[in-house]
Design a protein around this motif. Structure first.
Motif, short mmCIF file in Angstrom:
data_model
loop_
_atom_site.label_atom_id
_atom_site.label_comp_id
_atom_site.label_asym_id
_atom_site.label_seq_id
_atom_site.Cartn_x
_atom_site.Cartn_y
_atom_site.Cartn_z
N ASP A 81 33.04 31.73 31.56
CA ASP A 81 34.25 31.14 32.13
C ASP A 81 34.14 30.88 33.63
O ASP A 81 35.13 30.58 34.28
CB ASP A 81 35.49 31.97 31.80
CG ASP A 81 35.44 33.38 32.38
OD1 ASP A 81 34.43 33.75 33.01
OD2 ASP A 81 36.43 34.11 32.20
N CYS A 138 33.66 32.72 36.32
CA CYS A 138 34.55 33.55 37.13
C CYS A 138 33.83 34.73 37.73
O CYS A 138 32.84 35.22 37.19
CB CYS A 138 35.70 34.08 36.28
SG CYS A 138 36.90 32.83 35.85
N ARG A 151 39.43 39.52 35.76
CA ARG A 151 39.06 38.27 36.42
C ARG A 151 39.61 38.30 37.84
O ARG A 151 40.79 38.51 38.05
CB ARG A 151 39.64 37.07 35.68
CG ARG A 151 39.26 35.75 36.34
CD ARG A 151 39.91 34.58 35.70
NE ARG A 151 39.46 34.43 34.33
CZ ARG A 151 39.93 33.50 33.52
NH1 ARG A 151 40.86 32.68 33.92
NH2 ARG A 151 39.48 33.40 32.29
N SER A 179 38.51 35.81 40.37
CA SER A 179 38.68 34.45 40.87
C SER A 179 37.78 33.50 40.08
O SER A 179 36.67 33.86 39.70
CB SER A 179 38.28 34.40 42.35
OG SER A 179 38.33 33.09 42.84
N ARG A 180 38.29 32.30 39.88
CA ARG A 180 37.46 31.25 39.29
C ARG A 180 36.51 30.76 40.38
O ARG A 180 36.91 30.61 41.53
CB ARG A 180 38.32 30.10 38.78
CG ARG A 180 37.51 29.01 38.11
CD ARG A 180 38.36 28.04 37.34
NE ARG A 180 39.00 28.60 36.17
CZ ARG A 180 38.39 28.90 35.02
NH1 ARG A 180 37.10 28.73 34.92
NH2 ARG A 180 39.05 29.38 34.01
N ARG A 197 34.15 38.60 38.33
CA ARG A 197 34.85 39.67 37.62
C ARG A 197 34.46 41.04 38.16
O ARG A 197 33.35 41.23 38.63
CB ARG A 197 34.51 39.65 36.13
CG ARG A 197 35.09 38.47 35.40
CD ARG A 197 34.80 38.55 33.89
NE ARG A 197 35.48 37.52 33.19
CZ ARG A 197 36.74 37.61 32.75
NH1 ARG A 197 37.41 38.72 32.92
NH2 ARG A 197 37.31 36.61 32.13
#
Length: 147
Positions: free
Chosen positions: A103, A105, A62, A64-65, A107
């Motif tokens: 989620d 995000c 991951r 960053s959101r 990736r």
């Protein structure tokens, strides 16, 4: 706990990586929405490993959101692609950037494939390179998005 649908074999990339790290799947946190496991390398840097039905091991980190606003997401993704274009010659072979819908995000993703030509050392080197690259990319991406 990993499901038995895609249980790794003793010579699978997933098993080789976990053995090298001195870990067992049951000792790790399961990934949400998959049968994989999550390895916490550092605060806010985790790598997920998921055994695929074809024998591949999908590894993702991951970065960053993503924001909830579609406009802001577009800006974030464009920035990530610009950075990636600058460093792609250093990226692990067959890795890519992906947007994870489950989620929300950004990736870094790679599939490690078991082959007769690939030794255990090759698999571990590929995993190491992926983790190092993903971590460096994450730090760069976050630093440049702070501006």
């Amino acid at each position: 706990m990993m499901s038995t649908d895609h249980a790794p074999t003793d010579d699978s990339p997933l098993t080789q990586i976990l053995n090298n790290l001195g870990l067992k799947p049951e000792d790790l946190e399961p990934c949400a929405g998959s049968s994989g496991v999550r390895i916490q390398f550092e605060n806010n840097f985790t790598v997920e490993l998921d055994q695929q039905s074809n024998g591949h091991c999908r590894i993702s980190a991951r970065l960053s959101r993503l924001a909830s606003s579609l406009h802001t997401q577009d800006i974030q993704v464009i920035k990530a692609l610009e950075i990636y274009a600058e460093v792609m010659d250093k990226a692990p072979s067959h890795s890519s950037l992906a947007i994870s819908l489950h989620d929300n995000c950004l990736r870094q993703v790679i599939d490690l494939t078991p082959t007769r030509q690939k030794t255990r050392e090759d698999t571990l080197r590929d995993f190491d390179h992926f983790v190092q690259f993903a971590y460096a990319f994450k730090r760069t991406y976050l630093a440049l998005n702070q501006r």
